[in-house]
Design a protein around this motif. Structure first.
Motif, short mmCIF file in Angstrom:
data_model
loop_
_atom_site.label_atom_id
_atom_site.label_comp_id
_atom_site.label_asym_id
_atom_site.label_seq_id
_atom_site.Cartn_x
_atom_site.Cartn_y
_atom_site.Cartn_z
N ASN A 81 0.53 -1.69 -0.17
CA ASN A 81 -0.38 0.05 0.24
C ASN A 81 1.25 1.61 -0.11
O ASN A 81 1.94 1.52 0.66
CB ASN A 81 -0.55 -0.09 1.53
CG ASN A 81 -2.05 -0.29 1.24
OD1 ASN A 81 -2.21 -1.43 -0.25
ND2 ASN A 81 -2.30 -1.85 1.96
N PHE A 82 0.30 2.38 -0.70
CA PHE A 82 0.81 3.80 -0.68
C PHE A 82 1.88 4.04 0.51
O PHE A 82 2.52 4.16 0.93
CB PHE A 82 0.29 4.65 -1.81
CG PHE A 82 1.16 5.51 -1.45
CD1 PHE A 82 2.64 5.65 -2.68
CD2 PHE A 82 0.88 6.68 -1.09
CE1 PHE A 82 3.00 6.59 -2.67
CE2 PHE A 82 1.91 7.79 -1.07
CZ PHE A 82 2.51 8.39 -1.96
N ASP A 83 0.63 3.89 1.97
CA ASP A 83 0.95 4.60 2.83
C ASP A 83 1.84 3.38 3.76
O ASP A 83 2.69 4.25 4.49
CB ASP A 83 -0.09 4.60 3.65
CG ASP A 83 -0.82 5.65 2.81
OD1 ASP A 83 -0.42 6.43 2.46
OD2 ASP A 83 -2.40 5.92 2.66
N ASP A 84 2.35 3.02 3.05
CA ASP A 84 3.11 1.92 4.02
C ASP A 84 4.64 1.46 3.60
O ASP A 84 5.32 0.69 3.64
CB ASP A 84 2.63 0.11 3.95
CG ASP A 84 1.15 0.03 4.46
OD1 ASP A 84 1.24 1.09 6.08
OD2 ASP A 84 0.14 -1.22 4.47
N MET A 85 5.00 2.21 2.29
CA MET A 85 6.23 1.83 1.71
C MET A 85 6.75 3.16 2.64
O MET A 85 6.75 3.92 3.51
CB MET A 85 5.55 2.68 0.28
CG MET A 85 5.29 1.44 -0.31
SD MET A 85 5.42 2.92 -2.53
CE MET A 85 6.89 2.43 -2.86
N THR A 86 8.05 2.63 2.53
CA THR A 86 9.18 3.03 3.32
C THR A 86 10.18 3.78 2.59
O THR A 86 10.33 3.88 1.42
CB THR A 86 10.01 2.34 4.46
OG1 THR A 86 10.45 0.78 3.22
CG2 THR A 86 9.18 1.10 5.48
N GLU A 87 10.98 4.15 2.86
CA GLU A 87 12.10 4.72 2.48
C GLU A 87 13.61 4.24 1.72
O GLU A 87 13.62 4.80 0.48
CB GLU A 87 13.10 5.88 3.52
CG GLU A 87 14.38 6.87 3.40
CD GLU A 87 12.84 8.16 2.16
OE1 GLU A 87 13.63 8.72 1.01
OE2 GLU A 87 12.17 8.73 3.08
N ASP A 89 11.91 2.00 0.47
CA ASP A 89 10.84 1.07 -0.77
C ASP A 89 11.31 2.61 -1.76
O ASP A 89 11.31 1.58 -2.82
CB ASP A 89 9.53 0.92 -0.16
CG ASP A 89 9.29 0.04 0.82
OD1 ASP A 89 10.14 -1.39 0.56
OD2 ASP A 89 8.38 -0.24 1.24
N PHE A 90 10.88 3.25 -1.65
CA PHE A 90 10.97 4.86 -2.18
C PHE A 90 12.10 4.99 -3.04
O PHE A 90 13.08 5.34 -4.26
CB PHE A 90 10.93 5.96 -1.34
CG PHE A 90 9.52 6.45 -1.10
CD1 PHE A 90 9.09 6.32 -2.31
CD2 PHE A 90 8.84 6.47 0.18
CE1 PHE A 90 7.16 5.95 -2.17
CE2 PHE A 90 7.24 6.06 -0.27
CZ PHE A 90 6.46 6.48 -1.02
N THR A 91 13.63 4.39 -2.25
CA THR A 91 15.22 4.28 -3.14
C THR A 91 15.31 3.82 -3.55
O THR A 91 16.02 3.72 -4.91
CB THR A 91 15.65 4.07 -1.63
OG1 THR A 91 15.78 5.23 -0.74
CG2 THR A 91 18.15 4.00 -2.31
N VAL A 92 14.45 2.35 -3.46
CA VAL A 92 14.78 1.34 -4.68
C VAL A 92 13.66 1.05 -5.63
O VAL A 92 14.55 1.30 -6.82
CB VAL A 92 13.70 -0.87 -4.59
CG1 VAL A 92 13.87 -1.79 -5.30
CG2 VAL A 92 14.66 -1.12 -3.00
N ARG A 93 12.61 2.43 -5.52
CA ARG A 93 12.18 2.59 -6.76
C ARG A 93 13.03 3.44 -7.21
O ARG A 93 12.84 3.09 -9.01
CB ARG A 93 10.93 3.01 -6.84
CG ARG A 93 9.61 3.63 -7.17
CD ARG A 93 8.80 3.65 -7.08
NE ARG A 93 7.15 4.28 -8.35
CZ ARG A 93 6.54 4.20 -9.18
NH1 ARG A 93 7.56 2.30 -9.35
NH2 ARG A 93 6.04 4.25 -10.35
N THR A 94 13.78 4.93 -6.74
CA THR A 94 14.03 5.47 -7.67
C THR A 94 15.18 5.01 -8.18
O THR A 94 15.61 5.11 -9.46
CB THR A 94 14.49 6.73 -6.75
OG1 THR A 94 13.63 6.97 -6.36
CG2 THR A 94 15.89 7.21 -7.17
N ASP A 95 15.77 4.01 -8.18
CA ASP A 95 17.17 3.25 -8.93
C ASP A 95 16.61 2.67 -9.97
O ASP A 95 17.47 2.07 -10.21
CB ASP A 95 17.60 2.17 -7.43
CG ASP A 95 18.55 3.01 -6.32
OD1 ASP A 95 18.90 4.88 -6.54
OD2 ASP A 95 19.16 2.33 -5.43
#
Length: 180
Positions: A81-87, A89-95
């Motif tokens: 869930n979007f609200d459950d994403m961690t920092e 998770d966002f780093t992995v997505r950016t990479d």
């Protein structure tokens, strides 16, 4: 053979399923064709105001397709869930959108080929494209459920959209175009 029957091979399909998978294959082809004859260094170039690079686009498309294939198999439990994403998770997505040390054209395309083959197998063997799956909570979903057909259409749209991005980036790198 009907379109809702279990299929072992995409080459034997007919009807809607064959058309959808053919469209996905075409979008995949154009994305791959865009990176022809490039070096690993060129895959990481960002010649437009965007932060996108060709290698990162292919990595992202592969990751997104992998996630949607997992969603077809296991439902929303495979997606956060979007609200459950961690920092992290966002780093992995950016990479996903960057060329990282060790990334090569060969490794990125090999991963994409494996993801593509798995998704195609899942879609050829899925008995019912009308089967629905509950979506995870995210601000960009306006529906609560998608059919497997909608998931496939989303994969096609995302691949085609990013193929267009890739074509612009490639033209900015060396003038080569996918078409024309």
């Amino acid at each position: 053979m009907t379109d809702t029957a279990t299929h072992a091979d995409a080459t034997t399909l007919t009807g809607e399923r064959a058309d959808l998978l053919a469209e996905l294959a075409k979008a995949r082809h154009f994305l791959r064709f865009t990176v022809r004859d490039l070096t690993d260094e060129q895959l990481g170039l960002r010649p437009t105001p965007s932060e996108l690079c060709l290698g990162g686009l292919i990595k992202h498309v592969a990751s997104a397709e992998r996630n949607w294939a997992n969603f077809i198999l296991d439902g929303k439990s495979r997606m956060k869930n979007f609200d459950d994403m961690t920092e992290e998770d966002f780093t992995v997505r950016t990479d996903e959108f960057r060329m990282l040390p060790g990334d090569t054209l060969a490794s990125i395309l090999a991963d994409y080929d494996a993801v593509s083959a798995r998704t195609t197998e899942i879609l050829t063997s899925t008995p019912d494209l009308n089967a629905t799956i509950e979506l995870p909570d995210a601000p960009w979903f306006t529906d609560t459920h998608w059919s497997i057909r909608q998931v496939l259409l989303h994969i096609i749209a995302e691949t085609a959209q990013h193929s267009g991005h890739a074509d612009i980036i490639r033209e900015a790198i060396d003038g080569a175009k996918t078409m024309g």
